[in-house]
Design an enzyme around this catalytic site. Structure first.
Site, PDB file in Angstrom:
ATOM      1  N   GLU A 223      10.348   2.560 -10.034  1.00  0.00           N
ATOM      2  CA  GLU A 223       9.146   3.584  -9.865  1.00  0.00           C
ATOM      3  C   GLU A 223       8.505   2.727  -8.871  1.00  0.00           C
ATOM      4  OE1 GLU A 223       6.076   4.232  -9.136  1.00  0.00           O
ATOM      5  OE2 GLU A 223       4.879   4.428 -11.306  1.00  0.00           O
ATOM      6  N   CYS A 260      -0.164   4.785  -9.196  1.00  0.00           N
ATOM      7  CA  CYS A 260       0.834   5.184  -8.538  1.00  0.00           C
ATOM      8  C   CYS A 260       0.705   6.677  -8.046  1.00  0.00           C
ATOM      9  CB  CYS A 260       2.220   4.946  -9.125  1.00  0.00           C
ATOM     10  SG  CYS A 260       2.126   5.054 -10.786  1.00  0.00           S
TER      11      CYS A 260
HETATM   12  P1  NAP Z   1       5.933  -6.077  -5.966  1.00  0.00           P
HETATM   13  O1  NAP Z   1       5.721  -6.903  -5.203  1.00  0.00           O
HETATM   14  O2  NAP Z   1       6.982  -5.094  -5.968  1.00  0.00           O
HETATM   15  O3  NAP Z   1       6.399  -7.018  -7.263  1.00  0.00           O
HETATM   16  C1  NAP Z   1       6.761  -6.711  -8.421  1.00  0.00           C
HETATM   17  C2  NAP Z   1       7.743  -7.543  -9.374  1.00  0.00           C
HETATM   18  O4  NAP Z   1       8.926  -7.313  -8.675  1.00  0.00           O
HETATM   19  C3  NAP Z   1       7.225  -8.945  -9.550  1.00  0.00           C
HETATM   20  O5  NAP Z   1       7.490  -9.571 -10.609  1.00  0.00           O
HETATM   21  C4  NAP Z   1       8.053  -9.493  -8.434  1.00  0.00           C
HETATM   22  O6  NAP Z   1       8.177 -10.772  -8.520  1.00  0.00           O
HETATM   23  C5  NAP Z   1       9.350  -8.653  -8.295  1.00  0.00           C
HETATM   24  N1  NAP Z   1      10.023  -8.455  -7.105  1.00  0.00           N
HETATM   25  C6  NAP Z   1       9.444  -8.033  -5.893  1.00  0.00           C
HETATM   26  N2  NAP Z   1      10.362  -8.170  -4.927  1.00  0.00           N
HETATM   27  C7  NAP Z   1      11.521  -8.810  -5.513  1.00  0.00           C
HETATM   28  C8  NAP Z   1      12.868  -9.215  -4.872  1.00  0.00           C
HETATM   29  N3  NAP Z   1      13.218  -8.845  -3.487  1.00  0.00           N
HETATM   30  N4  NAP Z   1      13.620  -9.996  -5.653  1.00  0.00           N
HETATM   31  C9  NAP Z   1      13.331  -9.906  -7.066  1.00  0.00           C
HETATM   32  N5  NAP Z   1      12.035  -9.723  -7.471  1.00  0.00           N
HETATM   33  C10 NAP Z   1      11.181  -9.078  -6.796  1.00  0.00           C
HETATM   34  O7  NAP Z   1       4.648  -5.550  -6.850  1.00  0.00           O
HETATM   35  P2  NAP Z   1       3.142  -6.088  -6.881  1.00  0.00           P
HETATM   36  O8  NAP Z   1       3.063  -7.609  -6.730  1.00  0.00           O
HETATM   37  O9  NAP Z   1       2.727  -5.425  -8.247  1.00  0.00           O
HETATM   38  O10 NAP Z   1       2.351  -5.473  -5.701  1.00  0.00           O
HETATM   39  C11 NAP Z   1       2.724  -5.412  -4.330  1.00  0.00           C
HETATM   40  C12 NAP Z   1       2.692  -4.072  -3.819  1.00  0.00           C
HETATM   41  O11 NAP Z   1       3.247  -3.073  -4.601  1.00  0.00           O
HETATM   42  C13 NAP Z   1       1.266  -3.467  -3.840  1.00  0.00           C
HETATM   43  O12 NAP Z   1       0.554  -3.669  -2.751  1.00  0.00           O
HETATM   44  C14 NAP Z   1       1.696  -2.027  -3.770  1.00  0.00           C
HETATM   45  O13 NAP Z   1       1.855  -1.679  -2.651  1.00  0.00           O
HETATM   46  C15 NAP Z   1       2.837  -1.923  -4.806  1.00  0.00           C
HETATM   47  N6  NAP Z   1       2.707  -1.497  -6.082  1.00  0.00           N
HETATM   48  C16 NAP Z   1       3.197  -0.105  -6.382  1.00  0.00           C
HETATM   49  C17 NAP Z   1       3.018   0.323  -7.694  1.00  0.00           C
HETATM   50  C18 NAP Z   1       3.444   1.443  -7.990  1.00  0.00           C
HETATM   51  O14 NAP Z   1       2.670   2.308  -8.505  1.00  0.00           O
HETATM   52  N7  NAP Z   1       4.690   1.848  -8.128  1.00  0.00           N
HETATM   53  C19 NAP Z   1       2.324  -0.713  -8.465  1.00  0.00           C
HETATM   54  C20 NAP Z   1       1.918  -1.796  -8.125  1.00  0.00           C
HETATM   55  C21 NAP Z   1       2.139  -2.168  -7.021  1.00  0.00           C
HETATM   56  P3  NAP Z   1       7.293 -11.913  -8.253  1.00  0.00           P
HETATM   57  O15 NAP Z   1       7.166 -12.290  -9.796  1.00  0.00           O
HETATM   58  O16 NAP Z   1       8.318 -13.176  -7.938  1.00  0.00           O
HETATM   59  O17 NAP Z   1       6.076 -11.936  -7.627  1.00  0.00           O
END
Ligand code: NAP
Length: 482
Positions: A223, A260
Site C-alpha cells: 500500500e 494514506c
Molecule cells: P518508507 O521509506 O517506504 O519505508 C518503509 C519501510 O520500508 C522501512 O522499514 C524501510 O526500511 C523499508 N524500505 C524502504 N525502501 C526500501 C528498499 N528499497 N528496500 C528494502 N526496504 C525498504 O516509508 P517511511 O519511512 O515510513 O516514510 C517515507 C515516506 O513514505 C513518507 O514521506 C511518505 O511519503 C511515505 N509514506 C506513505 C505511507 C502510506 O500511507 N502509504 C505511510 C507512511 C509513509 P528502513 O527500515 O531501512 O528505513
C-alpha cells in the site's frame, strides 16, 4: 541475525500452526488483544515519544489495534472465511462421471511484513498485516520500522507472551530489526511466501521488483499511498460551502496530514471556487503546525512543497511555514484544471497537510480529469443527488480509479469492518484485488487448494460431509450451512 535460521524456524512453526483449529487461533488472538491492553500504560508513552503523535491519538490507535485483532479472532473462530466449496461426486453422470472435488483456502506460509511509520500500532508490529497473516494461519517475519524501535520491541514482547500463554511456538512471530539490507534479505529468502508493506511508493516498488526477481516470485501487497481526490459539484457547494470547507480542512490536517487517505486534491467548479477558497483559508489559517513523525518525513514534505513553489502555475492560498523542520505546517495552493492536466507533478502525493485546489470550467474538463487520474485508495464525490444522476458517466469512470468511493464525509478515518476496502488500482497499491484493512484482508495470505476424491476422514474438517464446524459452505453451487 541469521536470516536463514529465522525462516527455518518460521517454516517449522508454520507447519504446526496452520493446522490449529479456528477456535485455537482465535483464542491466541484474543489473548494477544488482552495482553496489549494490559500493557497500555507501557506502550502508549513509548509510541507517543517515538512518533510525535498526541497521546489521545495513540490511545485510540491501540484501541483500534485490539479491535481489529478481535475482528480477526471472531472471523477465524466462526470459520466460514475459508470459502469451503464442495462439488460431490456424480458417479452416474453421463457421458462421464464426476469426481468428488472440494476446495478450501489454505495459508501461504511464512509472510514478511514491513511496519509503517505513520501508524506505530495499527499498521505496525501487531497491526493489520501481521494479524491478518496470523489469522490466516501463516507465521510472520516482521521487519520493524526504524522510526519506533522501542514501541515495536514492546509490542513484539506482548506477541511472544501471548504465544507462550497459548503454548504455541515462538517462531510463529519473529521481530527483525535492521535497515534496507536486512529487509531485502527477508524478501529474498526462499521460504518467504508473501510480502505486506505500507509506506512510500519508492520503497514499495523496490520491494515489489525484488519479490518478482526471485527465482520463485511471491505476491506483494504494498500500500503506497494516494492523493484521494474530492470532486465537488456546484449545487452541493452552493448549499454547504462552509460545512464542506470545514470537513475538507479537518481531513487534510488530521495527524499533520500523515494518512494514506489524506485528501491532497480537491476539484472545485469555477463559479463556486472563490467562496469555497475563502472558507477553506479561514479554517486553514486557524490550524497550527503539528510535529511530523520524524525529520525525514518533515524534510520530504518541505522538499515537495519547495518543488511546487517553483512552479508559476500555482497560486498559494496558504504557504507552509517551516520554522521548525519537524513541524508540518498546513499549506494550500490553487491551480487551473487546464494546467493540472498538463503536468503529472501536480498529480503526485505530498505526504503531509498540503492540499491542491483544482478549479475546473465544466463537465467536459471534469471527465478529462477523471480519465487522467491514477489509481487511488479513495475518491470522494460531493454532489446533490440530481447532480450525481446527471453525471453517471463520471461516477462510472471514477469507480475504475479507486478502491473506495465516498459520497459523504471525508476519506480519513478508515472503518475496520467486513465491508471495508483499503486498496485501489496501481499506483496506490500493487494488488487492487485485496484490502489491507478489514476482515477481507485475510484472503491475501491464503490460496485455494482443491482435494479430489480425498478420503472423508483425511479431509480438513471444513470439507467433511457432516460439516462438523457448522460453517457456511457452497455445496453444488448453493450456499448452505448443512
Ligand atoms: P518508507 O521509506 O517506504 O519505508 C518503509 C519501510 O520500508 C522501512 O522499514 C524501510 O526500511 C523499508 N524500505 C524502504 N525502501 C526500501 C528498499 N528499497 N528496500 C528494502 N526496504 C525498504 O516509508 P517511511 O519511512 O515510513 O516514510 C517515507 C515516506 O513514505 C513518507 O514521506 C511518505 O511519503 C511515505 N509514506 C506513505 C505511507 C502510506 O500511507 N502509504 C505511510 C507512511 C509513509 P528502513 O527500515 O531501512 O528505513
Amino acid at each position: 541475525m541469521n536470516i536463514d535460521s529465522i525462516f527455518q524456524a518460521a517454516q517449522t512453526a508454520f507447519l504446526d500452526y496452520k493446522n490449529l483449529s479456528g477456535k485455537e487461533k482465535g483464542h491466541f488472538l484474543e489473548t494477544l488483544a488482552e495482553i496489549l491492553e494490559s500493557n497500555r500504560a507501557a506502550i502508549v508513552p513509548l509510541a507517543v515519544r517515538e512518533s510525535n503523535l498526541p497521546e489521545g491519538r495513540i490511545n485510540g490507535e491501540l484501541g483500534r489495534t485490539t479491535g481489529q485483532i478481535r475482528l480477526f479472532a471472531n472471523l477465524v473462530k466462526e470459520g466460514s472465511w475459508v470459502e469451503a466449496t464442495i462439488d460431490p461426486a456424480m458417479p452416474d453422470r453421463s457421458p462421464l462421471p464426476r469426481a468428488d472435488i472440494r476446495r478450501i483456502l489454505t495459508p501461504l506460509g511464512p509472510v514478511v511484513v514491513f511496519g509503517a511509520s505513520n501508524f506505530p500500532l495499527a499498521f505496525s508490529t501487531a497491526g493489520g498485516d501481521t494479524i491478518s497473516a496470523l489469522a490466516a494461519g501463516c507465521s510472520v517475519v516482521y521487519k520493524a520500522h526504524p522510526a519506533h524501535p522501542e514501541t515495536s520491541r514492546k509490542v513484539a514482547e506482548c506477541i511472544q507472551q501471548a504465544l507462550s500463554a497459548c503454548g504455541l511456538p515462538s517462531a510463529i512471530f519473529t521481530h527483525v530489526e535492521g535497515g534496507i539490507a536486512e529487509g531485502q534479505a527477508l524478501v529474498k529468502h526462499p521460504l518467504a511466501k508473501a510480502l505486506a508493506f505500507t509506506g512510500s511508493h519508492a520503497g514499495g516498488m523496490a520491494l515489489f521488483h525484488l519479490a518478482n526477481q526471485r527465482e520463485v516470485p511471491i505476491p506483494v501487497f504494498a500500500e503506497m499511498g494516494s492523493v484521494n481526490p474530492i470532486f465537488c459539484f456546484p449545487q452541493k457547494l452552493e448549499k454547504e460551502n462552509d460545512t464542506l470547507a470545514k470537513a475538507f480542512v479537518a481531513s487534510l490536517t488530521l495527524g499533520a496530514g500523515q494518512f494514506c487517505t489524506n485528501p491532497g486534491l480537491i476539484f472545485v467548479p469555477e463559479k463556486q471556487a472563490q467562496n469555497f477558497e475563502l472558507a477553506i483559508a479561514a479554517e486553514l489559517h486557524a490550524i497550527a503546525a503539528a510535529p511530523m513523525l520524524h525529520e525525514g518525513i518533515a524534510k520530504a514534505y518541505y522538499d515537495s512543497i519547495q518543488a511546487l513553489e517553483a512552479r508559476n502555475e500555482l497560486r498559494w492560498v496558504k504557504v507552509a511555514d517551516p520554522k521548525h523542520l519537524i513541524n508540518g505546517s498546513p499549506a494550500l495552493a490553487e491551480i487551473k484544471a487546464a494546467d493540472w492536466l498538463k503536468h503529472p507533478l501536480f498529480h503526485q502525493e505530498v505526504f503531509g497537510a498540503f492540499g491542491l485546489m483544482v478549479v475546473y470550467r465544466d463537465h467536459a474538463e471534469l471527465l478529462d480529469i477523471a480519465q487522467q487520474l491514477e489509481g487511488q485508495l479513495t475518491i470522494t464525490v460531493w454532489a446533490e443527488l440530481e447532480e450525481l444522476k446527471n453525471n453517471l458517466t463520471l461516477v462510472n469512470l471514477l469507480q475504475e480509479k479507486c478502491g473506495r468511493l465516498l459520497f459523504k464525509g471525508a476519506p480519513t478515518g478508515v472503518e475496520v469492518g467486513h465491508a471495508m476496502q483499503h486498496g485501489g488500482p496501481f499506483p496506490s497499491t500493487t494488488a487492487s484485488q485485496t484490502t489491507s484493512v478489514g476482515s477481507y484482508a485475510i484472503k491475501r495470505f491464503a490460496r485455494p487448494i482443491a482435494f479430489q476424491d480425498m478420503p472423508q476422514e483425511l479431509l480438513p474438517e471444513a470439507l467433511m460431509d457432516a460439516n462438523p464446524l457448522g460453517i457456511w459452505r457452497t455445496v453444488n453451487g448453493v450456499m448452505t450451512m448443512k
